[in-house]
Design an enzyme around this catalytic site. Structure first.
Site, PDB file in Angstrom:
ATOM      1  N   PHE A 130      -0.612   0.944  -2.657  1.00  0.00           N
ATOM      2  CA  PHE A 130      -1.637   0.382  -2.108  1.00  0.00           C
ATOM      3  C   PHE A 130      -3.128   0.475  -1.439  1.00  0.00           C
ATOM      4  O   PHE A 130      -3.635   1.536  -1.731  1.00  0.00           O
ATOM      5  CB  PHE A 130      -0.933  -0.681  -0.713  1.00  0.00           C
ATOM      6  CG  PHE A 130      -1.673  -2.240  -0.655  1.00  0.00           C
ATOM      7  CD1 PHE A 130      -1.990  -2.820  -1.226  1.00  0.00           C
ATOM      8  CD2 PHE A 130      -2.906  -1.862   0.328  1.00  0.00           C
ATOM      9  CE1 PHE A 130      -2.717  -3.755  -1.590  1.00  0.00           C
ATOM     10  CE2 PHE A 130      -3.517  -3.044   0.657  1.00  0.00           C
ATOM     11  CZ  PHE A 130      -3.360  -3.857  -0.277  1.00  0.00           C
ATOM     12  N   ASP A 161       5.728   1.131   5.346  1.00  0.00           N
ATOM     13  CA  ASP A 161       4.344   0.700   5.028  1.00  0.00           C
ATOM     14  C   ASP A 161       5.056  -0.863   5.106  1.00  0.00           C
ATOM     15  O   ASP A 161       6.155  -1.290   4.455  1.00  0.00           O
ATOM     16  CB  ASP A 161       3.914   0.374   3.659  1.00  0.00           C
ATOM     17  CG  ASP A 161       2.811  -0.988   3.323  1.00  0.00           C
ATOM     18  OD1 ASP A 161       2.331  -1.842   4.655  1.00  0.00           O
ATOM     19  OD2 ASP A 161       2.249  -0.511   3.656  1.00  0.00           O
ATOM     20  N   ARG A 165      -5.225  -8.154  -9.558  1.00  0.00           N
ATOM     21  CA  ARG A 165      -4.741  -6.725  -9.335  1.00  0.00           C
ATOM     22  C   ARG A 165      -4.492  -6.367 -10.594  1.00  0.00           C
ATOM     23  O   ARG A 165      -3.592  -6.025 -10.776  1.00  0.00           O
ATOM     24  CB  ARG A 165      -3.513  -7.102  -8.419  1.00  0.00           C
ATOM     25  CG  ARG A 165      -3.339  -8.239  -7.240  1.00  0.00           C
ATOM     26  CD  ARG A 165      -3.387  -6.967  -5.985  1.00  0.00           C
ATOM     27  NE  ARG A 165      -4.859  -6.510  -6.286  1.00  0.00           N
ATOM     28  CZ  ARG A 165      -5.795  -5.942  -4.425  1.00  0.00           C
ATOM     29  NH1 ARG A 165      -5.039  -6.583  -3.625  1.00  0.00           N
ATOM     30  NH2 ARG A 165      -6.220  -6.063  -4.104  1.00  0.00           N
TER      31      ARG A 165
HETATM   32  N1  F0G Z   1      -0.250  -2.356   3.055  1.00  0.00           N
HETATM   33  C1  F0G Z   1       0.215  -3.364   3.079  1.00  0.00           C
HETATM   34  C2  F0G Z   1       1.050  -3.549   1.301  1.00  0.00           C
HETATM   35  C3  F0G Z   1      -0.145  -4.354   2.196  1.00  0.00           C
HETATM   36  O1  F0G Z   1      -0.624  -5.524   1.268  1.00  0.00           O
HETATM   37  C4  F0G Z   1      -2.125  -4.703   2.696  1.00  0.00           C
HETATM   38  C5  F0G Z   1      -3.126  -5.463   2.999  1.00  0.00           C
HETATM   39  C6  F0G Z   1      -1.744  -3.899   3.806  1.00  0.00           C
HETATM   40  C7  F0G Z   1      -1.395  -2.297   4.110  1.00  0.00           C
HETATM   41  C8  F0G Z   1      -3.476  -3.897   4.316  1.00  0.00           C
HETATM   42  O2  F0G Z   1      -3.275  -4.218   5.543  1.00  0.00           O
HETATM   43  O3  F0G Z   1      -5.273  -6.207   5.261  1.00  0.00           O
HETATM   44  O4  F0G Z   1      -4.442  -6.072   7.262  1.00  0.00           O
HETATM   45  O5  F0G Z   1      -5.732  -3.957   6.338  1.00  0.00           O
HETATM   46  N2  F0G Z   1      -2.719  -6.391   2.100  1.00  0.00           N
HETATM   47  C9  F0G Z   1      -3.989  -7.645   1.332  1.00  0.00           C
HETATM   48  C10 F0G Z   1      -3.716  -8.526   0.556  1.00  0.00           C
HETATM   49  C11 F0G Z   1      -5.419  -7.414   1.762  1.00  0.00           C
HETATM   50  O6  F0G Z   1      -4.409  -9.046   0.064  1.00  0.00           O
HETATM   51  O7  F0G Z   1      -2.405  -8.242   0.274  1.00  0.00           O
HETATM   52  P1  F0G Z   1      -5.255  -4.975   6.561  1.00  0.00           P
END
Ligand code: F0G
Length: 461
Positions: free
Chosen positions: A128, A219, A386
């Site tokens: 990620f 995660d 993406r």
């Molecule tokens: N891990 C995953 C799987 C995520 O989808 C995200 C964030 C994070 C970590 C980081 O977390 O944004 O609170 O600092 N995903 C958002 C998205 C930005 O749009 O998928 P964060």
């Protein structure tokens, strides 16, 4: 799960308050996206009709969560909301120690800095963006050990979040266990299209890593959605509740980073949770430098209260059935229209396969970025790239990383949009698909150094 509604995913709530949104013309949207450098992250939300940019921090809180805000104890130290949150995390997820952070990446930063040394490798079930960057900034190298099926948008394998255990063994043999501080395991693999990992696979990984004394850091941003898919599809879990399965997942791991803005339905917040006393000690030390005191870590007391309530709501079977049901409703509509999407349909959004959608646009002309812009122009629906833009550049060669998956994500916020909104989205995607031959690629005219997809700018070629 209550049985009163057998064949429908209808929502287990009713609407108490609404937020009007603006309708715009095609001409207005053409100007707006051009001004935004064809990057949907740079649009003003005022110019968006249906916002599927992300499910992060965009969910609707419940009346109970809003009531929770009024119970905020805004003491600098030792807020009662922290202890309530700590108890909730321990009860539902089972982790011993809690360090609150302002959001997920705050927790990723702390755990990466504590556990990763220069020259280490961090295997994981697909990268990620923010997680990988923090691992690299701490001196580590991320190695993808997800099953090959995860990189194939047409593979119907039910658990595309699974780890390929042979790939894991190979990493151990090549680098040695002492250079692997932990395995980075996501539940609901975002970049693979919101795909779950099975408990069977996670348990096998646990057994393998245990042999070598390697930890697993989870995660857990969308763990409840993953638990729901296990309940639906994995042999032996049909009679367990989502809450029980969630706990069983967490019990296979040594610690977790959480972006509470997703599953737990708050607008901001996150945490690091660990079982190891020494890691906790260090994390508590670091959080005061980067986030705030260890009993608030960047969140207001009221935010921690809303989060504690959101965690409880997130693992209710009726809630998660409706949440995932709505995503699948949209996915099935698009499949009926013949639109190429990642299959099987995941849990937090629908991912358009831009390679198959726009076969005439080569990957270095950013097909997914171009497709997201076209969709916005058509209907005011905001999606997210993406693909190659999100994948960034190779740290060593400076070349673009070219991921196999070149996707546009239509991410569904929780409890926000209706079935009619999903129909508008499906019809717009179908209309863009019909006119796909006319869509051209883009060229990047501004590229930020880190996480370029957030702020990069493009022009039409
Ligand atoms: N891990 C995953 C799987 C995520 O989808 C995200 C964030 C994070 C970590 C980081 O977390 O944004 O609170 O600092 N995903 C958002 C998205 C930005 O749009 O998928 P964060």
């Amino acid at each position: 799960m209550t049985d009163t509604i057998k064949h429908s995913w209808a929502e287990p709530y009713k609407i108490k308050m609404v937020e009007p949104v603006f309708m715009t013309t095609r001409e207005h949207r053409e100007e707006a996206i051009k001004a935004a450098g064809y990057n949907t992250f740079l649009l003003k939300s005022r110019d968006v009709y249906i916002d599927l940019l992300t499910d992060s921090g965009t969910s609707a809180m419940s009346d109970r969560q809003w009531a929770g805000l009024m119970l905020g104890d805004e003491a600098y130290a030792g807020s009662r909301n922290f202890y309530n949150l700590e108890e909730t995390v321990s009860k539902y997820y089972g982790y011993k120690h809690l360090v609150p952070t302002h959001q997920g990446r705050g927790a990723e930063h702390i755990i990466s800095q504590i556990m990763i040394k220069q020259g280490d490798v961090v295997p994981g079930n697909m990268y990620f963006t923010t997680t990988k960057l923090h691992q690299e900034m701490a001196g580590g190298k991320f190695i993808d050990i997800i099953v090959d099926a995860a990189h194939d948008p047409n593979s119907l394998y039910a658990f595309k979040g699974d780890v390929d255990l042979d790939k894991m063994q190979q990493v151990i043999d090549t680098y040695g266990p002492e250079r692997i501080p932990y395995v980075s395991i996501a539940t609901t693999v975002n970049m693979a299209g919101g795909q779950p990992i099975s408990l069977g696979n996670l348990k096998e990984l646990r057994a393998l890593t245990h042999k070598y004394g390697i930890k697993i850091i989870h995660d857990m941003t969308r763990v409840a959605e993953n638990a729901f898919m296990i309940q639906q599809k994995e042999e032996g879990y049909q009679h367990k509740s989502v809450a029980e399965i969630t706990r069983e997942i967490c019990d296979q791991t040594d610690g977790a980073t959480m972006s509470a803005k997703k599953d737990a339905m708050v607008n901001i917040g996150g945490f690091l949770a660990v079982n190891d006393d020494e890691i906790f000690d260090e994390a508590r030390n670091m959080v005061v430098i980067y986030e705030g005191l260890h009993t608030y870590g960047g969140m207001a007391g009221r935010d921690m209260e809303a989060l504690a309530i959101g965690i409880v709501e997130s693992v209710q079977d009726d809630h998660i059935k409706a949440r995932v049901g709505q995503v699948h409703y949209l996915g099935n509509k698009l499949l009926e229209f013949g639109v190429p999407i990642v299959k099987p349909v995941g849990t937090h959004g629908i991912f358009l396969d831009a390679r198959e959608f726009l076969p005439h646009v080569p990957q270095d002309k950013f097909p997914a970025q171009a497709l997201a812009a076209e969709l916005y122009i058509d209907s005011g629906v905001r999606a997210m790239e993406r693909g190659v833009v999100s994948a960034g550049r190779n740290k060593e060669t400076g070349e673009h990383n070219y991921p196999k998956l070149e996707l546009v994500r239509l991410t569904i916020p929780r409890r926000v949009y209706t079935q009619a909104h999903m129909d508008v989205v499906a019809e717009s995607v179908a209309a863009v698909f019909t006119g796909r031959d006319k869509i051209k690629g883009l060229k990047m005219v501004y590229e930020p150094k880190y996480l370029r997809f957030f702020q990069a700018r493009f022009e039409k070629v």
